[in-house]
Write a protein that holds these residues in place. Sequence first.
Motif, mmCIF file in Angstrom:
data_model
loop_
_atom_site.group_PDB
_atom_site.id
_atom_site.type_symbol
_atom_site.label_atom_id
_atom_site.label_comp_id
_atom_site.label_asym_id
_atom_site.label_seq_id
_atom_site.Cartn_x
_atom_site.Cartn_y
_atom_site.Cartn_z
ATOM 1 N N GLY A 1 26.077 63.375 -31.531
ATOM 2 C CA GLY A 1 27.017 62.907 -32.536
ATOM 3 C C GLY A 1 27.725 61.665 -32.033
ATOM 4 O O GLY A 1 27.591 61.273 -30.866
ATOM 5 N N ASP B 1 29.855 69.695 -35.003
ATOM 6 C CA ASP B 1 31.268 69.353 -34.809
ATOM 7 C C ASP B 1 32.086 70.507 -34.241
ATOM 8 O O ASP B 1 33.207 70.761 -34.688
ATOM 9 C CB ASP B 1 31.873 68.863 -36.129
ATOM 10 C CG ASP B 1 31.160 67.650 -36.686
ATOM 11 O OD1 ASP B 1 31.563 66.532 -36.363
ATOM 12 O OD2 ASP B 1 30.182 67.824 -37.441
ATOM 13 N N SER C 1 33.336 70.273 -31.393
ATOM 14 C CA SER C 1 34.411 69.409 -30.903
ATOM 15 C C SER C 1 35.304 70.086 -29.866
ATOM 16 O O SER C 1 36.520 69.872 -29.843
ATOM 17 C CB SER C 1 35.258 68.900 -32.076
ATOM 18 O OG SER C 1 34.451 68.209 -33.012
ATOM 19 N N HIS D 1 30.849 61.249 -31.337
ATOM 20 C CA HIS D 1 31.843 61.501 -30.301
ATOM 21 C C HIS D 1 31.225 61.814 -28.941
ATOM 22 O O HIS D 1 31.950 61.838 -27.932
ATOM 23 C CB HIS D 1 32.788 62.622 -30.726
ATOM 24 C CG HIS D 1 33.776 62.187 -31.760
ATOM 25 N ND1 HIS D 1 34.621 61.114 -31.572
ATOM 26 C CD2 HIS D 1 34.036 62.657 -33.011
ATOM 27 C CE1 HIS D 1 35.380 60.955 -32.647
ATOM 28 N NE2 HIS D 1 35.027 61.862 -33.536
ATOM 29 N N GLU D 2 29.927 62.025 -28.876
ATOM 30 C CA GLU D 2 29.282 62.160 -27.567
ATOM 31 C C GLU D 2 29.436 60.865 -26.760
ATOM 32 O O GLU D 2 29.357 60.874 -25.531
ATOM 33 C CB GLU D 2 27.800 62.508 -27.723
ATOM 34 C CG GLU D 2 27.490 63.975 -27.603
ATOM 35 C CD GLU D 2 28.095 64.825 -28.710
ATOM 36 O OE1 GLU D 2 28.997 65.625 -28.407
ATOM 37 O OE2 GLU D 2 27.681 64.685 -29.876
ATOM 38 N N HIS E 1 23.380 64.023 -37.217
ATOM 39 C CA HIS E 1 24.842 63.955 -37.270
ATOM 40 C C HIS E 1 25.177 62.895 -38.323
ATOM 41 O O HIS E 1 25.594 61.781 -38.015
ATOM 42 C CB HIS E 1 25.413 63.593 -35.901
ATOM 43 C CG HIS E 1 26.902 63.756 -35.845
ATOM 44 N ND1 HIS E 1 27.511 64.983 -35.701
ATOM 45 C CD2 HIS E 1 27.905 62.863 -35.951
ATOM 46 C CE1 HIS E 1 28.819 64.829 -35.699
ATOM 47 N NE2 HIS E 1 29.088 63.551 -35.857
ATOM 48 N N HIS F 1 29.128 65.683 -39.072
ATOM 49 C CA HIS F 1 30.048 64.558 -39.003
ATOM 50 C C HIS F 1 31.338 64.724 -39.796
ATOM 51 O O HIS F 1 32.365 64.182 -39.411
ATOM 52 C CB HIS F 1 29.341 63.260 -39.419
ATOM 53 C CG HIS F 1 30.139 62.011 -39.210
ATOM 54 N ND1 HIS F 1 30.594 61.626 -37.969
ATOM 55 C CD2 HIS F 1 30.584 61.059 -40.077
ATOM 56 C CE1 HIS F 1 31.260 60.486 -38.091
ATOM 57 N NE2 HIS F 1 31.277 60.129 -39.340
ATOM 58 N N ASP G 1 28.594 66.227 -31.823
ATOM 59 C CA ASP G 1 30.041 66.238 -31.567
ATOM 60 C C ASP G 1 30.433 67.532 -30.848
ATOM 61 O O ASP G 1 31.233 68.328 -31.346
ATOM 62 C CB ASP G 1 30.850 66.063 -32.845
ATOM 63 C CG ASP G 1 31.005 64.597 -33.238
ATOM 64 O OD1 ASP G 1 30.348 63.745 -32.606
ATOM 65 O OD2 ASP G 1 31.772 64.308 -34.167
#
Length: 487
Positions: free
Chosen positions: A79, A13, A15, A81-82, A182, A214, A52
């Motif tokens: 993850g 993450d 991010s 968000h990928e 993840h 996550h 992520d």
Amino acid sequence: MGELVLDLLCHADFSGRIRPSREDIGFPAFSAEIAKLRAQNPEGTLLLDAGDAFSTNYWPGLPLVGAMIRSKTDVMTLGNHEFDRGPAFLDSCISACPFPILCANVRRKADSAPVPGTKPWVLLERCGIRIGVLGLTTEYTPYMVEKSAFAPFEMTSAAEAAARHIPAMRAAGADVVVVLTHMPFYQAADGTLTGELPELIDASPAADVWIGGHIPGDCAQVRSGACVVKAGFGGASIAHVRLTLDAASHRILDRSCAVVQTDPNGQADPEITRYIRSVTDPFEPYFREPLGSLNERWRMTLAHESKLGDFLADCLRYGGQTELSYMNTTSACGELLPGEITREELLYCAAFDDEMFTGIITGAQLHALLEAVYEPERFGNNAAIAFSGFHAAVDHTRPGGQKVLSVTRPDGTPIAPDERLSVTVSAYMASGGNDTGAIAGQIAWKPTGRHYHEAVSAYAKSLGVLTVADYPRLHETGEPENNHAPY
């Protein structure tokens, strides 16, 4: 005969939080910490990313891949968000990575093939030790991604993938088996672990290292002879697993794990700092613009109402020019301190910059939405929602499906089941995000063509002094069931 030492550095993450700020450690300090740890065992260290990483508001995609390359990432699992920006974006990121990208439990619907460019597992080698790494993604991914972005894909069972691939890695000669996921898990005060990853561990063949991600929170413990770790979130921490093996047999003799906090003053390679600045410097004037001021401290909370959450929901309603709005609290974070508020500070809290959608929601659908939010299993995965333009009373001591006592206008007037009200949400929630598709799917959403951060900035400027006029608007009895919210 001697011993060999294998060091695994693990995080999740990031991010896109590569720019140092009040809230974020930044990539230069993170890379300096990685370099310091790797120097302890240069030939026997692996850096594993639990997902992520690719998607962020300002510099998504290849700039983040460039940072990962410069930190000498060895392997990554996808993850949720990928998948945020759709398959073309994901493919461009994966194609640019010189290291393996893993994902054993997502496949294309069209042909049941893996996500293009990914493998279920990979066999790596350090100091003659063969390390099998399996990649798994949370099975909740379809509910954590805007629906159309994930539409070409489908989840498969993580447990079935582990049951198939862990023995395959052993058969291929893996001396050490790592499951890089993840997936979330939660650690109680007594050390007990619950959540998706521990359930997978209990249902799977034995592995030597299990890595989660996550959600915020750090953990490192040896559980039933395996290291179980989770760390990261913007590079603020790194999980460090150390395995000592017999040099002849490669049998694991000793195992330990710990969480290392990143030193914010760590001195990165100057080339890395130059690279990060080349990515982030163009945004500096935008970030530093004052949007207003605040007379008190606001801190985001996920499971309960907060003034910051209410304000962000007010921004959403302002942007859509509707009677109501609602948003998932997990799309917000951080805190605002008294004084001048810059765009950087406010948009950090606002997090995701989705397009805004408007529609018409009935009183009955609004009631059903709140019941869905507070259903214990769903709440455990998503926490609460923030909302604007109405009030609600919830009794958490009542059974699931019977917790919502009332839904009213701010003046206390009940909202009738057949009453129709205009509402604004994010693209994510319009697509049924946070597993609210049963309600969101009943509404004819219309895109506004405007994005949330535009509304946040405009609303803050319109106020001058940031305030929340309608507070509190959620009236609770008891505590939410299955609450895993980290803040």
